[in-house]
Design a protein around this motif. Structure first.
Motif, PDB file in Angstrom:
ATOM      1  N   GLU A  65      27.464  77.629  74.007  1.00 19.93           N
ATOM      2  CA  GLU A  65      27.215  77.999  72.607  1.00 19.93           C
ATOM      3  C   GLU A  65      25.826  77.510  72.210  1.00 19.93           C
ATOM      4  O   GLU A  65      25.670  76.620  71.378  1.00 19.93           O
ATOM      5  CB  GLU A  65      28.303  77.426  71.713  1.00 19.93           C
ATOM      6  CG  GLU A  65      29.659  78.047  71.981  1.00 19.93           C
ATOM      7  CD  GLU A  65      30.486  78.208  70.717  1.00 19.93           C
ATOM      8  OE1 GLU A  65      30.617  77.218  69.993  1.00 19.93           O
ATOM      9  OE2 GLU A  65      30.977  79.326  70.463  1.00 19.93           O
ATOM     10  N   GLY A 122      27.488  81.931  70.020  1.00 19.54           N
ATOM     11  CA  GLY A 122      27.977  81.222  68.843  1.00 19.54           C
ATOM     12  C   GLY A 122      27.266  81.525  67.532  1.00 19.54           C
ATOM     13  O   GLY A 122      27.528  80.870  66.521  1.00 19.54           O
ATOM     14  N   LYS A 127      25.087  77.977  68.424  1.00 13.83           N
ATOM     15  CA  LYS A 127      26.250  77.691  67.572  1.00 13.83           C
ATOM     16  C   LYS A 127      25.835  77.550  66.105  1.00 13.83           C
ATOM     17  O   LYS A 127      24.930  76.797  65.768  1.00 13.83           O
ATOM     18  CB  LYS A 127      26.932  76.408  68.044  1.00 13.83           C
ATOM     19  CG  LYS A 127      28.258  76.161  67.370  1.00 13.83           C
ATOM     20  CD  LYS A 127      29.040  75.105  68.103  1.00 13.83           C
ATOM     21  CE  LYS A 127      30.223  74.585  67.306  1.00 13.83           C
ATOM     22  NZ  LYS A 127      30.968  75.573  66.580  1.00 13.83           N
ATOM     23  N   ASP A 176      31.624  88.136  63.206  1.00  9.85           N
ATOM     24  CA  ASP A 176      30.373  87.368  63.276  1.00  9.85           C
ATOM     25  C   ASP A 176      29.145  88.264  63.123  1.00  9.85           C
ATOM     26  O   ASP A 176      28.014  87.790  63.251  1.00  9.85           O
ATOM     27  CB  ASP A 176      30.282  86.593  64.597  1.00  9.85           C
ATOM     28  CG  ASP A 176      31.253  85.421  64.604  1.00  9.85           C
ATOM     29  OD1 ASP A 176      31.546  84.896  63.508  1.00  9.85           O
ATOM     30  OD2 ASP A 176      31.742  85.061  65.680  1.00  9.85           O
TER      31      ASP A 176
END
Ligand SMILES: NC(=O)C1=CN([C@@H]2O[C@H](COP(=O)(O)OP(=O)(O)OC[C@H]3O[C@@H](n4cnc5c(N)ncnc54)[C@H](O)[C@@H]3O)[C@@H](O)[C@H]2O)C=CC1
Ligand SMILES: CC(=O)C(C)=O
Length: 245
Positions: free
Chosen positions: A2, A30, A5, A53
């Protein structure tokens, strides 16, 4: 892994081609990704595939008010802007005597003025955060000559990157240019461009065209904190083309 992130990343021209693949990779690392494009239908479809996302915003990169909307909507949705990837672009393969002033101004606006507007639009937010990364997609044609118009804009992106990097470094904002060689995307399928690329392929030292994922590797690095001391620099992914001239 990630590596991105919780980072919030805006990628322009992400309805297809390299921008779309960068968005997929960023989410896998991420990030929250704002996909923008002038092509609403394709952009929405990409966002649906990527899930919660991803957010699509219709955006003409030559419009200052569209840029304001992208910044405002991103801040309302995710509260910050960590990374801007100025990726949207067009190409032509026209000779000097055939390219009109209208053609010329169109490519200057979409490939060059858009990058200026993008940098200008996110600067206040990134300065207030005291952090940010701006990644400007140039080309191998920003390092060595290709077609008229396209080459001009990609050299301008390289210069603008260095000017912005100098000004924004004290605010912990990095600005770098990326210089892909020949990458397999819909851009290269256009009549006129396709024939030129077919001829050019044999001159690539690695003897192959690259996949978009190979450029995404560089984008992920530059978007991540791993690249925090790199700014005003040129990152080349061209299979050795510009090493030979
Ligand atoms: N494909 C290649 O071999 C290379 C491409 N590049 C650069 O990489 C970037 C991405 O290229 P590709 O993925 O190949 O292109 P592509 O043509 O596959 O995708 C470009 C995207 O930009 C969007 N776009 C065009 N005009 C726009 C506008 N006014 N506002 C918002 N979006 C707009 C298009 O709708 C499209 O979704 C471009 O800047 C291109 O110049 C650089 C070197 C090599
Ligand atoms: C489109 C482009 O930048 C190429 C093939 O260098």
């Amino acid at each position: 892994m990630e590596r991105l992130k919780d980072k919030v990343i805006i990628i322009t021209g992400a309805a297809q081609g390299m921008g779309k693949v960068h968005a997929e990779r960023a989410i896998a690392e991420g990030a929250k990704v704002v996909i923008t494009d002038i092509n609403e239908e394709k952009g929405q479809a990409v966002a649906v595939t990527l899930g919660s996302d991803a957010l699509f915003i219709k955006h003409n990169v030559v419009s200052e008010s569209d840029w304001e909307n992208v910044v405002q909507t991103t801040l309302e949705y995710w509260g910050k802007i960590d990374v801007l990837v100025n990726n949207a672009g067009i190409t032509y393969n026209m000779k000097i005597e055939e390219i009109t002033l209208d053609d010329y101004m169109k490519i200057v606006n979409i490939n060059q003025v858009s990058v200026f507007l993008g940098i200008k639009s996110v600067t206040a937010t990134m300065k207030a955060q005291n952090s940010g990364a701006i990644i400007n997609i140039s080309s191998m044609n920003g390092l060595a000559g290709g077609a008229i118009g396209y080459t001009d804009t990609k050299f301008a992106v390289r210069g603008m990157t260095k000017a912005a990097a100098r000004e924004l470094s004290p605010f912990n904002i990095t600005v770098n240019s990326v210089h892909p060689g020949v990458i397999h995307t819909p851009m290269l399928e256009q009549p006129g461009v396709k024939e030129a690329v077919d001829k050019f392929k044999q001159m690539i030292p690695m003897r192959r065209v690259a996949q978009a994922e190979e450029v995404s590797n560089m984008i992920i690095f530059l978007a991540s904190d791993e690249a925090r001391y790199s700014t005003g620099s040129e990152f080349v992914i061209d299979g050795g083309v510009t090493a030979t001239v």
